[in-house]
Design an enzyme around this catalytic site. Sequence first.
Site, short mmCIF file in Angstrom:
data_model
loop_
_atom_site.label_atom_id
_atom_site.label_comp_id
_atom_site.label_asym_id
_atom_site.label_seq_id
_atom_site.Cartn_x
_atom_site.Cartn_y
_atom_site.Cartn_z
N ASP A 28 26.31 82.18 -7.26
CA ASP A 28 27.62 82.16 -6.64
C ASP A 28 28.53 83.10 -7.43
O ASP A 28 28.07 83.85 -8.30
CB ASP A 28 28.19 80.73 -6.60
CG ASP A 28 28.42 80.15 -7.99
OD1 ASP A 28 28.17 80.85 -9.00
OD2 ASP A 28 28.85 78.99 -8.07
N LYS B 124 21.52 81.83 -0.83
CA LYS B 124 22.17 81.02 -1.87
C LYS B 124 22.08 79.53 -1.54
O LYS B 124 21.77 78.71 -2.40
CB LYS B 124 23.62 81.43 -2.05
CG LYS B 124 24.27 80.79 -3.29
CD LYS B 124 25.77 80.90 -3.28
CE LYS B 124 26.39 79.82 -2.43
NZ LYS B 124 27.86 79.73 -2.56
#
Length: 211
Positions: free
Chosen positions: A139, A121
Amino acid sequence: MTIQEKIAFINNALGAKYPSPKSELKHSTPFQLLVATILSAQSTDKQVNIITSELFKICPDAESMSRMELDQLKTIIRSINYFNNKAKNILEASKMIVDAHNGETPSTREELENLPGVGRKTANVVLSNAFHQPVMPVDTHVHRVSNRIGLVTTDKPRDTEDALVAVIPPELVIAFHHYLVLHGRYVCKARKPLCAECPITAACSYPDKTV
């Protein structure tokens, strides 16, 4: 409404609501974005921006950050969650960037993920926001909103990433990521989504929506 029609509708509606979407992490360089993103894990962008406003005055780049004492860095970031591990990772990553990349933040996923404290991420955030590559950082907001409104049906963030990239046109991916984050942060909230204020309710398949 087909998935492509839904994507076009959402892109237009949220594009009108957020005409200049960008990361809310304040930064001036890819390196600063990398540090801010490492700090943002389990923390809010607001908290991170308060810390980095001081940190980047002292250490604006990898070379200066690599020379900072660990205890000094811990003191500056101690108000944030997991500051001990984050401080170690930031210093080690800075040293690697200086030694292996001549002080320049790498622009490939493999190189970024080789840095301490950098997972998929975080790498995607840097690739998307700093290097304008069509990747999808996932997220909690992106995962929740994209499943809630019916863009994907997934259980894991990586599956969400793959599913979104498969259906969203590459030229829309970067902005679309920001739309999902901002929509999840301010309207399609986890506990009490503000459905009455939602501009994309016509494209939303959430069974518990209130409008």
